[in-house]
Design an enzyme around this catalytic site. Structure first.
Site, PDB file in Angstrom:
ATOM      1  N   ASP A 187      15.650  49.620 -26.529  1.00  0.00           N
ATOM      2  CA  ASP A 187      16.735  49.122 -25.682  1.00  0.00           C
ATOM      3  C   ASP A 187      16.806  47.594 -25.808  1.00  0.00           C
ATOM      4  OD1 ASP A 187      18.637  49.905 -23.262  1.00  0.00           O
ATOM      5  OD2 ASP A 187      17.611  48.026 -22.738  1.00  0.00           O
ATOM      6  N   ASN A 198      27.661  40.555 -24.160  1.00  0.00           N
ATOM      7  CA  ASN A 198      29.057  40.966 -24.009  1.00  0.00           C
ATOM      8  C   ASN A 198      29.824  40.041 -23.062  1.00  0.00           C
ATOM      9  OD1 ASN A 198      29.054  43.190 -25.755  1.00  0.00           O
ATOM     10  ND2 ASN A 198      28.226  44.539 -24.168  1.00  0.00           N
ATOM     11  N   ASP A 228      29.539  44.058 -30.455  1.00  0.00           N
ATOM     12  CA  ASP A 228      29.588  45.080 -31.510  1.00  0.00           C
ATOM     13  C   ASP A 228      28.949  44.574 -32.794  1.00  0.00           C
ATOM     14  OD1 ASP A 228      30.837  46.799 -29.783  1.00  0.00           O
ATOM     15  OD2 ASP A 228      32.842  46.558 -30.646  1.00  0.00           O
ATOM     16  N   GLU A 259      23.442  50.171 -25.796  1.00  0.00           N
ATOM     17  CA  GLU A 259      22.564  49.308 -26.589  1.00  0.00           C
ATOM     18  C   GLU A 259      21.212  49.964 -26.846  1.00  0.00           C
ATOM     19  OE1 GLU A 259      22.299  47.835 -22.257  1.00  0.00           O
ATOM     20  OE2 GLU A 259      23.820  48.640 -23.623  1.00  0.00           O
TER      21      GLU A 259
END
Length: 372
Positions: free
Chosen positions: A248, A256, A265, A291
């Site tokens: 993770d 973001n 992305d 993620e």
């Protein structure tokens, strides 16, 4: 007078015998060719297109005394074509060629009818090529050529290209008629095989899409679960260990929020590439969601899995991720490790719970850590 009449009768009888002999020879050839076509229809059955092509060019080459026989896949207006098979080079296939070197193929594709060139030396289509051969002192041994087009499906075509060298007689109209009969008899089998192969290829592509994460091109959660079931069954059968890493990215929401989802992305795609390059061919890398990523390590125990996870964590932490084509940022990851067999683990769900619990401990201990 009687003598002249007798001579005329003799001449007529001789001419009749010759005509009968020629007619019988023609009938024998026609019967032989008819039987050949029937045999081809029986043999082709449900063969794949490549095998059908190879079978047809081989039979045509033998029946017509050809030096070269090939199948070229192309459409009207194409600049290049694909050689699907060649009698003179049995192992050759899927070779790209420039069609301007084969004017008879271009003409057959554009016209949709067979093209016969009895002698390349006198064919207007070959004037530019003959001039080129003369400039380059190229010796050409091919004399006669025929090109027979056939449909693959509504939008695709192919051409049987048949050639003879200068050592054998030129092609005649009867040769074209025979070759066209053979090609037409094979066309339905070719079209059936091509349609079946196209459908299978489409189904494979759809299946691959259904199992692939569109952003990272890794396998998705669905495909991961299927693979894990298989791997755990293999562990039970052969008593070989299995490890799973649940990865993770730390504080990824900040990426973001700060740089935008497109930048996020880009980072996810780069992480996927790093993970994919780090594993063995037998390992599996998957995007679990958001993620989170998963790596499945067959035949790997806990000690080896933790050591690998530490190397991977360090590689991610030291990598500079370029976003928006210019700015470098750092991203770390927390990794939970679970292995099978282990006490209390009996299913894929149990393995995920164990990895998730280890990941939770890594997050709670400060992140950028490996826990197993």
């Amino acid at each position: 007078m009687q003598s002249e009449t007798d001579n005329e009768v003799q001449a007529l009888r001789s001419a009749l015998r010759m005509a009968e002999s020629e007619l019988q020879r023609f009938r024998d050839e026609e019967e032989s060719r008819r039987q050949l076509v029937e045999v081809l229809n029986e043999v082709m059955g449900n063969l794949p297109t490549e095998e059908i092509f190879h079978l047809l060019v081989r039979r045509l080459a033998r029946a017509l005394n050809l030096s070269h026989a090939s199948v070229i896949l192309a459409n009207p207006g194409d600049r290049t074509g694909i050689v699907a098979t060649a009698f003179e080079q049995p192992h050759l296939h899927d070779l790209e060629i420039e069609l301007d070197k084969y004017p008879e193929v271009v003409s057959a594709l554009n016209g949709g009818i067979p093209v016969l060139i009895p002698d390349l030396e006198f064919c207007p289509l070959y004037i530019p090529l003959r001039e080129k051969w003369a400039r380059e002192s190229t010796r050409v041994t091919i004399r006669s050529v025929m090109a027979l087009p056939f449909p693959l499906d509504e939008g695709k075509m192919g051409v049987f290209l048949l050639r003879r060298t200068v050592e054998v007689p030129k092609f005649e109209t009867a040769d074209v008629q025979f070759a066209e009969t053979v090609v037409k008899s094979g066309a339905p089998a070719i079209q059936r095989a091509y349609a079946l192969e196209t459908t299978r290829a489409d189904n494979h592509r759809l299946e691959a899409l259904a199992q692939t994460d569109p952003l990272t091109q890794l396998v998705n959660r669905r495909a991961l679960t299927i693979r894990l079931v298989t791997e755990m069954e293999r562990v039970r059968r052969y008593n070989a260990p299995l490890a799973m890493l649940l990865i993770d990215l730390d504080h990824f929401k900040l990426v973001n929020d700060t740089y935008g989802h497109l930048a996020g992305d880009d980072v996810l795609f780069a992480v996927a590439s790093i993970l994919q390059r780090a594993v063995r061919s037998v390992d599996l890398v998957a995007r679990y969601g958001g993620e989170e990523f998963v790596i499945v390590l067959p035949e790997t125990g806990k000690q080896g899995a933790v050591a690998f996870a530490e190397r991977l964590r360090d590689r991610l932490a030291s990598n500079r991720f370029t976003i928006a084509g210019r700015q470098d940022i750092r991203v770390t990851a927390s990794i939970g490790v679970a292995t099978y067999p282990s006490p209390g683990l009996d299913s894929v769900e149990d393995l995920f719970r164990a990895a998730d619990s280890a990941l939770y401990r890594a997050k709670g201990s400060g992140r950028n850590l490996v826990c197993g």
